[in-house]
Design an enzyme around this catalytic site. Structure first.
Site, PDB file in Angstrom:
ATOM      1  CE  LYS A 181       1.366  14.787  17.302  1.00  0.00           C
ATOM      2  NZ  LYS A 181       2.310  15.133  16.245  1.00  0.00           N
TER       3      LYS A 181
ATOM      4  CE  LYS B 193     -24.883  -7.764  21.822  1.00  0.00           C
ATOM      5  NZ  LYS B 193     -23.704  -7.858  20.995  1.00  0.00           N
TER       6      LYS B 193
ATOM      7  CB  ILE C 162     -26.602   5.145  21.251  1.00  0.00           C
ATOM      8  CG1 ILE C 162     -25.338   5.959  21.518  1.00  0.00           C
ATOM      9  CG2 ILE C 162     -27.638   5.968  20.497  1.00  0.00           C
ATOM     10  CD1 ILE C 162     -24.503   6.261  20.304  1.00  0.00           C
TER      11      ILE C 162
ATOM     12  CG  ASN D  29     -15.735   0.571  14.695  1.00  0.00           C
ATOM     13  OD1 ASN D  29     -16.254   0.536  13.589  1.00  0.00           O
ATOM     14  ND2 ASN D  29     -16.269   1.231  15.718  1.00  0.00           N
TER      15      ASN D  29
ATOM     16  CG  ASP E 188     -18.225  -1.743  23.185  1.00  0.00           C
ATOM     17  OD1 ASP E 188     -19.441  -1.478  23.169  1.00  0.00           O
ATOM     18  OD2 ASP E 188     -17.714  -2.701  22.551  1.00  0.00           O
TER      19      ASP E 188
ATOM     20  CE  LYS F  73     -26.645  -3.574  23.078  1.00  0.00           C
ATOM     21  NZ  LYS F  73     -25.674  -2.509  22.925  1.00  0.00           N
TER      22      LYS F  73
ATOM     23  CG  PHE G 210     -27.512  -4.229  12.998  1.00  0.00           C
ATOM     24  CD1 PHE G 210     -27.312  -5.159  11.996  1.00  0.00           C
ATOM     25  CD2 PHE G 210     -28.360  -3.161  12.763  1.00  0.00           C
ATOM     26  CE1 PHE G 210     -27.932  -5.030  10.764  1.00  0.00           C
ATOM     27  CE2 PHE G 210     -28.986  -3.018  11.534  1.00  0.00           C
ATOM     28  CZ  PHE G 210     -28.771  -3.955  10.535  1.00  0.00           C
TER      29      PHE G 210
ATOM     30  N   PRO H 126     -21.659   5.665  26.518  1.00  0.00           N
ATOM     31  CG  PRO H 126     -22.762   7.516  25.638  1.00  0.00           C
ATOM     32  CD  PRO H 126     -21.404   7.029  26.058  1.00  0.00           C
TER      33      PRO H 126
HETATM   34  O1  C5P Z   1     -23.390  -4.268  22.551  1.00  0.00           O
HETATM   35  P1  C5P Z   1     -23.162  -4.331  21.099  1.00  0.00           P
HETATM   36  O2  C5P Z   1     -22.202  -3.261  20.626  1.00  0.00           O
HETATM   37  O3  C5P Z   1     -22.853  -5.644  20.525  1.00  0.00           O
HETATM   38  O4  C5P Z   1     -24.601  -3.945  20.507  1.00  0.00           O
HETATM   39  C1  C5P Z   1     -24.802  -3.680  19.171  1.00  0.00           C
HETATM   40  C2  C5P Z   1     -26.010  -2.809  18.997  1.00  0.00           C
HETATM   41  O5  C5P Z   1     -26.074  -1.777  19.957  1.00  0.00           O
HETATM   42  C3  C5P Z   1     -25.987  -2.091  17.678  1.00  0.00           C
HETATM   43  O6  C5P Z   1     -27.305  -1.891  17.253  1.00  0.00           O
HETATM   44  C4  C5P Z   1     -25.311  -0.773  18.018  1.00  0.00           C
HETATM   45  O7  C5P Z   1     -25.646   0.243  17.107  1.00  0.00           O
HETATM   46  C5  C5P Z   1     -25.838  -0.503  19.391  1.00  0.00           C
HETATM   47  N1  C5P Z   1     -24.908   0.184  20.304  1.00  0.00           N
HETATM   48  C6  C5P Z   1     -25.187   1.475  20.709  1.00  0.00           C
HETATM   49  N2  C5P Z   1     -24.356   2.127  21.600  1.00  0.00           N
HETATM   50  C7  C5P Z   1     -23.270   1.477  22.107  1.00  0.00           C
HETATM   51  C8  C5P Z   1     -22.981   0.174  21.689  1.00  0.00           C
HETATM   52  C9  C5P Z   1     -23.808  -0.440  20.786  1.00  0.00           C
HETATM   53  O8  C5P Z   1     -26.176   2.044  20.260  1.00  0.00           O
HETATM   54  N3  C5P Z   1     -22.487   2.105  22.952  1.00  0.00           N
END
Ligand code: C5P
Length: 402
Positions: free
Chosen positions: A287, A337, A305, A209, A277, A341, A323, A303
């Site tokens: 390959k 969010k 994180i 990304n 995601d 989370k 974030f 996962p």
């Molecule tokens: O769910 P979303 O990606 O919008 O959430 C953003 C926040 O979650 C950010 O702080 C990002 O670093 C964290 N995040 C994470 N692991 C993931 C997806 C997002 O730690 N798989």
């Protein structure tokens, strides 16, 4: 300021030794008392006389000098300091430190000390990259030795790469951090994730990304500047490592998770990485070949994180900050969010195309905590980082008082 701090500076043999003279001047300007040990190799590059003139003290170099032992033995020399600084630190002195060899005054003082030690390596790029030096650096770091630099750039030997001694001001900043003279977060541990993740499709292709890592790196830098022991777990970015920060480089979300969990416990964790995601299920070891039919990619969930850190049973950090990159209804989505989370604060930012946030230098933040939402003015990513770190420091300080 370093008023009244006592620094034992060890100058070993390298072309960067001339910068040690400037380092002494800058340290003394800040009120530090500097004693210097010059190794035999160091004395090939600068004279004891210039070092002595700048420290306004004699220069120590001989392990078996009877007058030294009578006036100040090597044990005393290393104990009478608040910090030992080796600048420049050659591959040789680093190897001796690792092995515990004490065959001159400098290495004996380093072995005899019970004080913190900071080293500023300087050497030819190939010597720096050699497995032996890298292993030594890893082991010294594990033992708590602080390492500043080396920097990348053209070298006196005509090569280019990492090996140049850190600049004098970078060494001063590292000394101030180490002595806790600069920071509201001294003694605290911070963990920051930054950058994108790369999720492999096959051994050569990946899904990624647009995250540049600039915000996450700036946050790690601000934590370190405030005196926190800072670990940055970063996906692939084209940024330099921030000064004073330990950096672990990873590629995939699963590697990032592993590095983060291994870093716990910490006081504060900030998830600034744009973690993918999804990852590709069943990545082939070879390959993918171009064939008549298109390959099918099956995705599976990565996962989360941040959520795993926030819901960690044994080692949940006191403050977990995430974030939320949103393109619309920023505060509302941020609140949702935060709940989902399980984190304490969410920094919701507007990443709509017109905001220019991705890869840009600025950020527009709405901070959401348990008491509501607060919108900050548009700030540079560095200013956002400093503001966040100040707020974290206030929060942790008020929590400790309770
Ligand atoms: O769910 P979303 O990606 O919008 O959430 C953003 C926040 O979650 C950010 O702080 C990002 O670093 C964290 N995040 C994470 N692991 C993931 C997806 C997002 O730690 N798989």
């Amino acid at each position: 300021m370093l008023q009244g701090k006592r620094i034992l500076l060890i100058v070993s043999g390298g072309i960067a030794a001339y910068k040690a003279l400037e380092l002494v001047r800058r340290l003394r300007e800040r009120g530090a008392e500097v004693r210097a040990i010059l190794t035999k190799g160091g004395a090939e590059f600068i004279t004891p006389l210039s070092l002595s003139a700048l420290t306004e003290d004699r220069v120590y170099s001989d392990l078996f000098s009877l007058t030294d032992e009578a006036e100040m033995g090597h044990i005393q020399l290393s104990r009478a300091a608040d910090l030992l600084v080796v600048a420049p630190a050659t591959a040789d002195i680093l190897a001796k430190m690792t092995a515990g060899i004490a065959d001159d005054l400098a290495t004996t003082a380093l072995l005899a000390t019970d004080k913190p030690v900071l080293v500023a390596p300087a050497m030819n790029v190939r010597m720096w990259q050699h497995a032996a030096t890298q292993e030594n650096i890893g082991r010294l770091r594990e033992r708590g030795v602080h390492i500043v630099g080396p920097n990348k750039g053209p070298m006196a030997c005509g090569e280019f790469g990492p090996g140049r001694m850190a600049e004098v001001m970078e060494i001063i900043a590292a000394i101030e951090r180490r002595l806790g003279t600069a920071g509201a977060l001294a003694g605290r541990k911070a963990l920051v994730t930054s950058g994108p993740t790369h999720e492999p499709i096959d051994p050569v292709r990946y899904i990624a990304n647009r995250s540049s890592g600039r915000q996450g790196h700036a946050i790690a830098e601000a934590f370190a500047a405030a005196g926190a022991e800072t670990l940055l777990v970063s996906g692939p970015v084209s940024l330099d490592d921030p000064p004073g920060v330990r950096v672990i480089k990873v590629e995939s979300a699963r590697e990032m998770l592993e590095a983060c969990l291994a870093a716990l416990p910490v006081d504060v964790a900030v998830g600034a990485a744009a973690v993918a995601d999804w990852r590709v299920a069943g990545v082939p070891t070879q390959k993918l070949k171009k064939k008549a039919e298109l390959p099918e990619l099956k995705l599976e969930e990565n996962p989360d994180i941040l959520a795993q850190i926030a819901r960690h049973r044994e080692a949940r950090p006191r403050l977990v900050i995430g974030f939320a990159a949103e393109t619309e209804r920023v505060a509302e989505q941020g609140r949702a969010k935060r709940q989902r989370k399980g984190c304490d604060w969410i920094l919701a930012n507007d990443v709509s195309a017109e905001s220019g946030t991705f890869g840009g230098a600025d950020n527009e933040i709405t901070l959401i905590d348990d008491s509501g939402a607060e919108t900050w003015p548009r700030l540079s990513k560095h200013a956002v980082a400093r503001r966040l770190v100040e707020r974290v420091a206030r929060h942790l300080a008020s929590e400790s008082k309770r």
